[in-house]
Design a protein around this motif. Structure first.
Motif, PDB file in Angstrom:
ATOM      1  N   LEU A  14     -13.995  39.303 -19.618  1.00  0.00           N
ATOM      2  CA  LEU A  14     -12.868  39.957 -20.267  1.00  0.00           C
ATOM      3  C   LEU A  14     -11.723  40.064 -19.261  1.00  0.00           C
ATOM      4  CD1 LEU A  14     -14.775  42.842 -22.097  1.00  0.00           C
ATOM      5  CD2 LEU A  14     -13.811  40.783 -23.127  1.00  0.00           C
ATOM      6  N   PRO A  15     -10.754  39.147 -19.302  1.00  0.00           N
ATOM      7  CA  PRO A  15      -9.684  39.145 -18.299  1.00  0.00           C
ATOM      8  C   PRO A  15      -8.897  40.450 -18.229  1.00  0.00           C
ATOM      9  CG  PRO A  15      -9.611  37.143 -19.607  1.00  0.00           C
ATOM     10  CD  PRO A  15     -10.631  38.039 -20.229  1.00  0.00           C
ATOM     11  N   GLN A  16      -8.837  41.201 -19.312  1.00  0.00           N
ATOM     12  CA  GLN A  16      -8.077  42.456 -19.292  1.00  0.00           C
ATOM     13  C   GLN A  16      -8.706  43.485 -18.358  1.00  0.00           C
ATOM     14  OE1 GLN A  16      -9.435  41.093 -22.050  1.00  0.00           O
ATOM     15  NE2 GLN A  16     -10.445  42.620 -23.307  1.00  0.00           N
ATOM     16  N   ASN A  17      -9.941  43.262 -17.924  1.00  0.00           N
ATOM     17  CA  ASN A  17     -10.609  44.180 -16.995  1.00  0.00           C
ATOM     18  C   ASN A  17     -10.568  43.688 -15.557  1.00  0.00           C
ATOM     19  OD1 ASN A  17     -11.313  45.817 -19.144  1.00  0.00           O
ATOM     20  ND2 ASN A  17     -13.262  44.789 -19.468  1.00  0.00           N
ATOM     21  N   TRP A  18      -9.767  42.675 -15.264  1.00  0.00           N
ATOM     22  CA  TRP A  18      -9.727  42.058 -13.944  1.00  0.00           C
ATOM     23  C   TRP A  18      -8.295  42.021 -13.412  1.00  0.00           C
ATOM     24  CZ3 TRP A  18     -14.139  39.752 -11.580  1.00  0.00           C
ATOM     25  CH2 TRP A  18     -15.299  39.821 -12.355  1.00  0.00           C
ATOM     26  N   THR A  19      -8.175  41.951 -12.083  1.00  0.00           N
ATOM     27  CA  THR A  19      -6.873  41.869 -11.411  1.00  0.00           C
ATOM     28  C   THR A  19      -6.829  40.584 -10.589  1.00  0.00           C
ATOM     29  OG1 THR A  19      -6.765  44.278 -11.267  1.00  0.00           O
ATOM     30  CG2 THR A  19      -5.325  43.044  -9.794  1.00  0.00           C
ATOM     31  N   VAL A  20      -5.715  39.877 -10.634  1.00  0.00           N
ATOM     32  CA  VAL A  20      -5.543  38.621  -9.904  1.00  0.00           C
ATOM     33  C   VAL A  20      -5.385  38.915  -8.414  1.00  0.00           C
ATOM     34  CG1 VAL A  20      -4.086  36.572  -9.617  1.00  0.00           C
ATOM     35  CG2 VAL A  20      -4.445  37.530 -11.901  1.00  0.00           C
ATOM     36  N   THR A  21      -6.189  38.221  -7.575  1.00  0.00           N
ATOM     37  CA  THR A  21      -6.101  38.377  -6.123  1.00  0.00           C
ATOM     38  C   THR A  21      -5.570  37.111  -5.439  1.00  0.00           C
ATOM     39  OG1 THR A  21      -8.408  37.698  -5.876  1.00  0.00           O
ATOM     40  CG2 THR A  21      -7.956  40.075  -6.005  1.00  0.00           C
ATOM     41  N   ARG A  22      -5.754  35.933  -6.056  1.00  0.00           N
ATOM     42  CA  ARG A  22      -5.255  34.663  -5.534  1.00  0.00           C
ATOM     43  C   ARG A  22      -4.918  33.752  -6.702  1.00  0.00           C
ATOM     44  NH1 ARG A  22     -10.019  34.720  -1.914  1.00  0.00           N
ATOM     45  NH2 ARG A  22     -10.948  33.397  -3.479  1.00  0.00           N
ATOM     46  N   GLN A  23      -4.031  32.801  -6.457  1.00  0.00           N
ATOM     47  CA  GLN A  23      -3.688  31.811  -7.468  1.00  0.00           C
ATOM     48  C   GLN A  23      -3.709  30.433  -6.824  1.00  0.00           C
ATOM     49  OE1 GLN A  23       0.028  34.006  -8.194  1.00  0.00           O
ATOM     50  NE2 GLN A  23       1.111  32.047  -7.895  1.00  0.00           N
ATOM     51  N   SER A  24      -4.096  29.404  -7.613  1.00  0.00           N
ATOM     52  CA  SER A  24      -4.270  28.069  -7.040  1.00  0.00           C
ATOM     53  C   SER A  24      -2.952  27.407  -6.662  1.00  0.00           C
ATOM     54  CB  SER A  24      -5.042  27.179  -8.019  1.00  0.00           C
ATOM     55  OG  SER A  24      -4.334  27.045  -9.233  1.00  0.00           O
ATOM     56  N   ALA A  25      -1.869  27.740  -7.309  1.00  0.00           N
ATOM     57  CA  ALA A  25      -0.548  27.205  -6.967  1.00  0.00           C
ATOM     58  C   ALA A  25       0.273  28.335  -6.359  1.00  0.00           C
ATOM     59  CB  ALA A  25       0.142  26.651  -8.201  1.00  0.00           C
ATOM     60  N   ALA A  26       0.939  28.042  -5.266  1.00  0.00           N
ATOM     61  CA  ALA A  26       1.709  29.061  -4.557  1.00  0.00           C
ATOM     62  C   ALA A  26       2.877  29.554  -5.399  1.00  0.00           C
ATOM     63  CB  ALA A  26       2.223  28.495  -3.239  1.00  0.00           C
ATOM     64  N   ALA A  27       3.187  30.831  -5.265  1.00  0.00           N
ATOM     65  CA  ALA A  27       4.326  31.418  -5.974  1.00  0.00           C
ATOM     66  C   ALA A  27       5.609  30.720  -5.545  1.00  0.00           C
ATOM     67  CB  ALA A  27       4.412  32.910  -5.693  1.00  0.00           C
ATOM     68  N   GLY A  28       6.443  30.365  -6.495  1.00  0.00           N
ATOM     69  CA  GLY A  28       7.708  29.704  -6.221  1.00  0.00           C
ATOM     70  C   GLY A  28       7.634  28.188  -6.211  1.00  0.00           C
ATOM     71  N   ALA A  29       6.436  27.625  -6.125  1.00  0.00           N
ATOM     72  CA  ALA A  29       6.285  26.163  -6.113  1.00  0.00           C
ATOM     73  C   ALA A  29       6.571  25.594  -7.499  1.00  0.00           C
ATOM     74  CB  ALA A  29       4.873  25.790  -5.675  1.00  0.00           C
ATOM     75  N   ARG A  30       7.172  24.399  -7.560  1.00  0.00           N
ATOM     76  CA  ARG A  30       7.417  23.699  -8.825  1.00  0.00           C
ATOM     77  C   ARG A  30       6.127  22.963  -9.182  1.00  0.00           C
ATOM     78  NH1 ARG A  30      11.793  25.049 -11.596  1.00  0.00           N
ATOM     79  NH2 ARG A  30      11.651  23.087 -12.674  1.00  0.00           N
ATOM     80  N   VAL A  31       5.559  23.297 -10.338  1.00  0.00           N
ATOM     81  CA  VAL A  31       4.259  22.776 -10.739  1.00  0.00           C
ATOM     82  C   VAL A  31       4.372  22.168 -12.134  1.00  0.00           C
ATOM     83  CG1 VAL A  31       1.844  23.408 -11.137  1.00  0.00           C
ATOM     84  CG2 VAL A  31       3.154  24.601  -9.398  1.00  0.00           C
ATOM     85  N   PRO A  32       3.794  20.966 -12.369  1.00  0.00           N
ATOM     86  CA  PRO A  32       3.767  20.404 -13.721  1.00  0.00           C
ATOM     87  C   PRO A  32       2.936  21.291 -14.640  1.00  0.00           C
ATOM     88  CG  PRO A  32       3.190  18.729 -12.089  1.00  0.00           C
ATOM     89  CD  PRO A  32       3.239  20.047 -11.383  1.00  0.00           C
ATOM     90  N   THR A  33       3.366  21.435 -15.883  1.00  0.00           N
ATOM     91  CA  THR A  33       2.660  22.308 -16.830  1.00  0.00           C
ATOM     92  C   THR A  33       1.304  21.749 -17.239  1.00  0.00           C
ATOM     93  OG1 THR A  33       3.851  21.302 -18.666  1.00  0.00           O
ATOM     94  CG2 THR A  33       4.763  23.340 -17.748  1.00  0.00           C
ATOM     95  N   THR A  34       1.012  20.499 -16.879  1.00  0.00           N
ATOM     96  CA  THR A  34      -0.306  19.924 -17.177  1.00  0.00           C
ATOM     97  C   THR A  34      -1.338  20.272 -16.113  1.00  0.00           C
ATOM     98  OG1 THR A  34       0.385  17.886 -16.099  1.00  0.00           O
ATOM     99  CG2 THR A  34       0.643  18.003 -18.494  1.00  0.00           C
ATOM    100  N   THR A  35      -0.923  20.932 -15.043  1.00  0.00           N
ATOM    101  CA  THR A  35      -1.823  21.310 -13.950  1.00  0.00           C
ATOM    102  C   THR A  35      -2.739  22.449 -14.378  1.00  0.00           C
ATOM    103  OG1 THR A  35      -0.110  20.727 -12.357  1.00  0.00           O
ATOM    104  CG2 THR A  35      -1.902  22.106 -11.549  1.00  0.00           C
ATOM    105  N   ALA A  36      -4.018  22.346 -14.015  1.00  0.00           N
ATOM    106  CA  ALA A  36      -4.954  23.445 -14.260  1.00  0.00           C
ATOM    107  C   ALA A  36      -4.687  24.527 -13.217  1.00  0.00           C
ATOM    108  CB  ALA A  36      -6.388  22.966 -14.163  1.00  0.00           C
ATOM    109  N   ILE A  37      -4.445  25.732 -13.676  1.00  0.00           N
ATOM    110  CA  ILE A  37      -4.171  26.863 -12.786  1.00  0.00           C
ATOM    111  C   ILE A  37      -5.421  27.738 -12.737  1.00  0.00           C
ATOM    112  CG2 ILE A  37      -2.712  28.867 -12.352  1.00  0.00           C
ATOM    113  CD1 ILE A  37      -1.245  26.190 -12.155  1.00  0.00           C
ATOM    114  N   VAL A  38      -5.907  28.005 -11.528  1.00  0.00           N
ATOM    115  CA  VAL A  38      -7.082  28.859 -11.338  1.00  0.00           C
ATOM    116  C   VAL A  38      -6.622  30.180 -10.740  1.00  0.00           C
ATOM    117  CG1 VAL A  38      -9.334  29.109 -10.224  1.00  0.00           C
ATOM    118  CG2 VAL A  38      -8.556  26.848 -10.984  1.00  0.00           C
ATOM    119  N   LEU A  39      -6.950  31.254 -11.430  1.00  0.00           N
ATOM    120  CA  LEU A  39      -6.633  32.599 -10.956  1.00  0.00           C
ATOM    121  C   LEU A  39      -7.927  33.245 -10.479  1.00  0.00           C
ATOM    122  CD1 LEU A  39      -4.253  33.734 -13.831  1.00  0.00           C
ATOM    123  CD2 LEU A  39      -3.627  32.752 -11.621  1.00  0.00           C
ATOM    124  N   THR A  40      -8.004  33.561  -9.199  1.00  0.00           N
ATOM    125  CA  THR A  40      -9.173  34.259  -8.658  1.00  0.00           C
ATOM    126  C   THR A  40      -8.933  35.741  -8.835  1.00  0.00           C
ATOM    127  OG1 THR A  40      -9.438  32.497  -7.041  1.00  0.00           O
ATOM    128  CG2 THR A  40     -10.623  34.545  -6.614  1.00  0.00           C
TER     129      THR A  40
END
Length: 163
Positions: free
Chosen positions: A132-158
């Motif tokens: 249940l993602p609503q019970n979790w907080t994001v600690t890391r993201q696979s793409a760095a904040a501010g980076a230009r990323v294609p929308t087809t990229t799989a984004i992993v939120l730890t």
């Protein structure tokens, strides 16, 4: 970091979607041959046709029902000719900073930006998957904040479980 396997039904849907994508790609490639008529195109050498779809179309049995084409014979369609090939490049967007945000809210934000593949991972040893993602907080993201990323990229939120 471990990820849970998708349920069996989901794999079937993914396999079905892959089959449909392959079929569409084949149709697109077949439409690029210039004639657009597929197997019903004229033979390369003049003379009588002795086998194949064109020969089957010339037999009386194949012409018995004029309202439907003979088996194996393509039906020509009139499609507009495009002078510019379609763009296949994915849109790129600036990745937002999602660290510290609620995981469900982070997914919504990414989906609004156009990302279709958002995945979650757990950093907590006692809980290997994010249910249940609503019970979790994001600690890391696979793409760095501010980076230009294609929308087809799989984004992993730890994520970590909220207390």
């Amino acid at each position: 970091m471990t990820f849970a396997r998708p349920p069996r039904g989901r794999r079937t849907i993914i396999a079905g979607a892959a089959a449909v994508a392959a079929l569409v790609a084949g149709l697109v490639i077949a439409g690029r041959d210039g004639g657009g008529t597929g197997p019903a195109a004229a033979p390369a050498t003049p003379g009588p046709v002795t086998s194949g779809p064109a020969a089957a179309a010339s037999t009386p049995a194949a012409n018995a029902d004029a309202s439907s084409p003979a088996p194996g014979v393509g039906v020509a369609t009139t499609a507009p000719v495009r002078s510019v090939p379609p763009t296949t490049a994915a849109a790129t967007v600036a990745m937002p900073d999602l660290v510290g945000k609620n995981a469900a809210a982070a997914r919504i934000e990414l989906e609004r930006l156009g990302f279709g593949d958002v995945r979650f991972g757990s950093q907590d040893a006692g809980e290997p998957s994010v249910v249940l993602p609503q019970n979790w907080t994001v600690t890391r993201q696979s793409a760095a904040a501010g980076a230009r990323v294609p929308t087809t990229t799989a984004i992993v939120l730890t994520c970590t479980r909220r207390v």
